[in-house]
Design a protein around this motif. Structure first.
Motif, short mmCIF file in Angstrom:
data_model
loop_
_atom_site.label_atom_id
_atom_site.label_comp_id
_atom_site.label_asym_id
_atom_site.label_seq_id
_atom_site.Cartn_x
_atom_site.Cartn_y
_atom_site.Cartn_z
N SER A 18 -48.33 36.07 -16.87
CA SER A 18 -47.29 35.48 -17.71
C SER A 18 -46.89 34.13 -17.13
N PHE A 19 -46.37 33.31 -17.98
CA PHE A 19 -45.91 31.99 -17.57
C PHE A 19 -44.79 31.56 -18.50
N ASP A 20 -44.01 30.65 -18.01
CA ASP A 20 -42.90 30.11 -18.79
C ASP A 20 -43.37 28.84 -19.49
N ASP A 61 -41.88 25.59 -18.31
CA ASP A 61 -42.43 25.12 -17.02
C ASP A 61 -43.77 24.43 -17.22
N VAL A 62 -44.60 25.02 -18.09
CA VAL A 62 -45.90 24.42 -18.38
C VAL A 62 -45.73 23.04 -19.01
N ALA A 63 -44.83 22.94 -19.99
CA ALA A 63 -44.58 21.66 -20.66
C ALA A 63 -44.06 20.62 -19.68
N VAL A 64 -43.13 21.00 -18.83
CA VAL A 64 -42.57 20.06 -17.85
C VAL A 64 -43.66 19.59 -16.89
N SER A 65 -44.50 20.51 -16.44
CA SER A 65 -45.58 20.15 -15.53
C SER A 65 -46.58 19.20 -16.20
N PHE A 66 -46.97 19.53 -17.43
CA PHE A 66 -47.92 18.71 -18.16
C PHE A 66 -47.36 17.31 -18.43
N LEU A 67 -46.12 17.25 -18.88
CA LEU A 67 -45.52 15.94 -19.14
C LEU A 67 -45.34 15.13 -17.86
#
Length: 84
Positions: A2-4, A7-13
């Motif tokens: 599972s992942f948030d 968090d993924v969006a913040v990391s990618f951006l």
């Protein structure tokens, strides 16, 4: 696993922001070189109605570079491309 999603969006951006800053400071060539080392379609056959050949990379303007059967290097800057 599972992942948030946030968090993924913040990391990618954040990563995109780093790439943008790198290209602003050093030019797009540094980002292009990083991308070229990871590109999965290098050497794949490319087909469009008006051109077919082998994908070689992209140029500084972002156009796809294709080597045709007769050895000509063609720039494709828009539209649909089929990788085979």
């Amino acid at each position: 696993m599972s992942f948030d999603l946030e968090d993924v969006a913040v990391s990618f951006l954040g990563f995109l922001d780093e790439l943008h800053e790198e290209s602003r400071v050093s030019g797009f060539g540094t980002v292009l070189n990083r991308w070229a080392g990871r590109w999965a379609h290098r050497g794949c056959f490319v087909k469009r109605p008006e051109v077919e050949g082998i994908a070689e990379g992209i140029d500084e303007a972002g156009a796809l570079l294709v080597r045709t059967r007769d050895g000509e290097k063609v720039r494709i800057s828009g539209g649909e491309v089929n990788f085979q």
